[in-house]
Design a protein around this motif. Structure first.
Motif, short mmCIF file in Angstrom:
data_model
loop_
_atom_site.label_atom_id
_atom_site.label_comp_id
_atom_site.label_asym_id
_atom_site.label_seq_id
_atom_site.Cartn_x
_atom_site.Cartn_y
_atom_site.Cartn_z
N ALA A 300 0.83 -1.20 0.00
CA ALA A 300 0.00 0.00 0.00
C ALA A 300 0.87 1.25 0.00
O ALA A 300 0.60 2.22 -0.73
CB ALA A 300 -0.93 -0.01 1.21
N ARG A 301 1.91 1.25 0.81
CA ARG A 301 2.82 2.40 0.86
C ARG A 301 3.50 2.61 -0.48
O ARG A 301 3.60 3.74 -0.99
CB ARG A 301 3.87 2.16 1.95
CG ARG A 301 4.99 3.18 2.00
CD ARG A 301 5.99 2.81 3.10
NE ARG A 301 7.16 3.68 3.09
CZ ARG A 301 8.23 3.46 2.34
NH1 ARG A 301 8.26 2.41 1.53
NH2 ARG A 301 9.26 4.29 2.38
N ALA A 302 3.98 1.52 -1.08
CA ALA A 302 4.69 1.63 -2.37
C ALA A 302 3.75 2.08 -3.48
O ALA A 302 4.17 2.81 -4.39
CB ALA A 302 5.34 0.30 -2.72
N ARG A 303 2.50 1.63 -3.44
CA ARG A 303 1.55 2.07 -4.47
C ARG A 303 1.34 3.57 -4.40
O ARG A 303 1.24 4.25 -5.43
CB ARG A 303 0.21 1.33 -4.30
CG ARG A 303 0.25 -0.13 -4.70
CD ARG A 303 -1.15 -0.70 -4.78
NE ARG A 303 -1.15 -2.13 -4.97
CZ ARG A 303 -0.92 -2.75 -6.12
NH1 ARG A 303 -0.68 -2.03 -7.20
NH2 ARG A 303 -0.95 -4.07 -6.21
N ARG A 304 1.24 4.11 -3.20
CA ARG A 304 1.10 5.56 -3.06
C ARG A 304 2.32 6.29 -3.61
O ARG A 304 2.19 7.28 -4.33
CB ARG A 304 0.88 5.92 -1.59
CG ARG A 304 -0.47 5.50 -1.03
CD ARG A 304 -0.74 6.14 0.32
NE ARG A 304 0.20 5.68 1.34
CZ ARG A 304 0.00 4.61 2.10
NH1 ARG A 304 -1.10 3.88 1.96
NH2 ARG A 304 0.89 4.26 3.03
N ASN A 305 3.50 5.77 -3.28
CA ASN A 305 4.72 6.40 -3.78
C ASN A 305 4.85 6.28 -5.28
O ASN A 305 5.31 7.21 -5.96
CB ASN A 305 5.94 5.77 -3.10
CG ASN A 305 6.01 6.08 -1.62
OD1 ASN A 305 5.40 7.05 -1.15
ND2 ASN A 305 6.73 5.27 -0.87
N LEU A 306 4.43 5.14 -5.82
CA LEU A 306 4.48 4.95 -7.27
C LEU A 306 3.52 5.91 -7.98
O LEU A 306 3.87 6.50 -9.01
CB LEU A 306 4.14 3.50 -7.63
CG LEU A 306 4.09 3.17 -9.12
CD1 LEU A 306 5.44 3.44 -9.78
CD2 LEU A 306 3.66 1.72 -9.33
N ALA A 307 2.33 6.03 -7.43
CA ALA A 307 1.37 6.97 -8.03
C ALA A 307 1.92 8.38 -8.05
O ALA A 307 1.79 9.12 -9.03
CB ALA A 307 0.05 6.93 -7.26
N SER A 308 2.59 8.77 -6.97
CA SER A 308 3.19 10.11 -6.90
C SER A 308 4.31 10.26 -7.93
O SER A 308 4.44 11.29 -8.58
CB SER A 308 3.73 10.36 -5.50
OG SER A 308 4.40 11.60 -5.41
N ALA A 309 5.10 9.20 -8.10
CA ALA A 309 6.21 9.26 -9.05
C ALA A 309 5.73 9.31 -10.50
O ALA A 309 6.33 9.96 -11.34
CB ALA A 309 7.13 8.05 -8.85
N LEU A 310 4.64 8.60 -10.76
CA LEU A 310 4.12 8.55 -12.13
C LEU A 310 3.41 9.83 -12.53
O LEU A 310 3.47 10.25 -13.70
CB LEU A 310 3.13 7.38 -12.26
CG LEU A 310 3.76 5.99 -12.37
CD1 LEU A 310 2.67 4.92 -12.26
CD2 LEU A 310 4.51 5.83 -13.69
N PHE A 311 2.73 10.45 -11.57
CA PHE A 311 1.87 11.56 -11.93
C PHE A 311 2.16 12.80 -11.10
O PHE A 311 1.35 13.67 -10.99
CB PHE A 311 0.40 11.14 -11.78
CG PHE A 311 0.08 9.91 -12.58
CD1 PHE A 311 0.04 8.66 -12.00
CD2 PHE A 311 -0.12 10.03 -13.93
CE1 PHE A 311 -0.21 7.53 -12.74
CE2 PHE A 311 -0.39 8.89 -14.68
CZ PHE A 311 -0.43 7.64 -14.09
#
Length: 311
Positions: A300-311
């Motif tokens: 869950a933490r990594a998904r949030r960070n990934l979303a931030s990095a992508l967009f």
């Protein structure tokens, strides 16, 4: 239609952290009315604005399908179309979520997606638009489009709920599948090929089996790293342009239990690269997610960070 055929019809970049959160009261009232027509069960619809786009659309789409409706809620024709979409969302509860954006209020989202006309309906999966319905489609057209979309994504989405199934009647501890036992025995014997074959047999019979998915993902980690010299890899990491070394380092960190460190490494690669390298790091990270149970807090933490990095 297959996942390889999906294209990005617009860009979501810049569609997050923009402006103040707006309240869509009229849309909420329509949903409550629709819920009364469906026996009091609310349709799975989310109001999206510039502020919550990253969480409610991008992050959510990392492990489920989101249909993004771009509309003007005050337009009467658009209201009728929205009601139709809510009806379809209610019928498909649990398989996808309808996210609605009023583009008059949240103009940056429309600009980021390069929307020319509304209403429009985008299918968002794993952070990317994978299909689009421009304009107003009829109910039969929408059902046909949804059918094709769900068929293309069938292996990634939860199966439809069977009506009348009583979950309390299901056994609390189902027997262990023989192929799971065979895979575990093969791993204990050092026979990685045999373990892979057992898990693949299980997936062929049960495409959504979590034991098989976790097992194959873990075996993938072992196979990718078993012939790698850690000292050589350490020297390669001095070159930030060596993306392959970063991916392998994340694999080693996963094997050593440094899960968050591995995830952070790949998110950093996504953040600082572009094109094929960026997408490769994103896909690699999603593959590492498969080595853990879906409810692991690190995911869950990594998904949030990934979303931030992508967009």
């Amino acid at each position: 239609m297959s996942p390889a055929d999906f294209t990005r019809p617009g860009s979501l970049y810049g569609a997050v952290d923009l402006g103040a959160r707006k309240q869509a009261l009229e849309a909420q009232a329509r949903r409550e009315s629709a819920a009364q027509e469906t026996g009091g069960v609310p349709a799975p619809v989310i109001d999206v604005d510039d502020a919550n786009f990253a969480t409610e659309v991008v992050e959510r789409s990392m492990n489920s399908l989101v249909l993004l409706e771009l509309t003007v809620t005050r337009a009467e024709q658009a209201k009728q179309y929205s009601l139709l979409l809510e009806k379809l969302a209610a019928e498909n509860a649990g398989r996808w979520t309808l996210a609605r954006v009023d583009v008059e209020i949240n103009q940056q989202i429309a600009q980021a997606l390069r929307v020319q006309n509304v209403p429009a309906l985008y299918a968002i999966f794993q952070g990317q638009p994978v299909a689009v319905v421009p304009g107003i489609a009829t109910e039969p057209q929408l059902r046909d489009w949804l059918s094709q979309l769900m068929e293309a994504l069938a292996q990634y989405l939860p199966p439809p709920t069977e009506e009348g199934q009583d979950q309390q009647e299901q056994p609390q501890e189902p027997p262990v599948d023989p192929d799971v036992l065979a895979a575990e025995q093969a791993v204990d014997a050092g026979d990685l090929d045999g373990a892979v074959a057992a898990y693949e047999r299980l997936l062929a019979r049960s495409p959504n089996n979590q034991d098989a998915k976790l097992g194959l993902a873990g075996l993938g980690l072992i196979r990718r790293t078993q012939d790698v010299d850690p000292a050589d890899l350490q020297s390669r990491l001095a070159d930030p342009a060596d993306i392959e070394a970063q991916l392998l380092a994340a694999d080693f960190e996963m094997l050593s239990g440094e899960v968050d460190r591995a995830f952070d490494r790949l998110v950093d690669v996504v953040r600082r690269t572009s094109g094929a390298e960026r997408d490769g790091a994103r896909v690699h990270l999603l593959g590492l997610f498969d080595t853990l149970p879906g409810d692991d807090p690190s995911i869950a933490r990594a998904r949030r960070n990934l979303a931030s990095a992508l967009f």
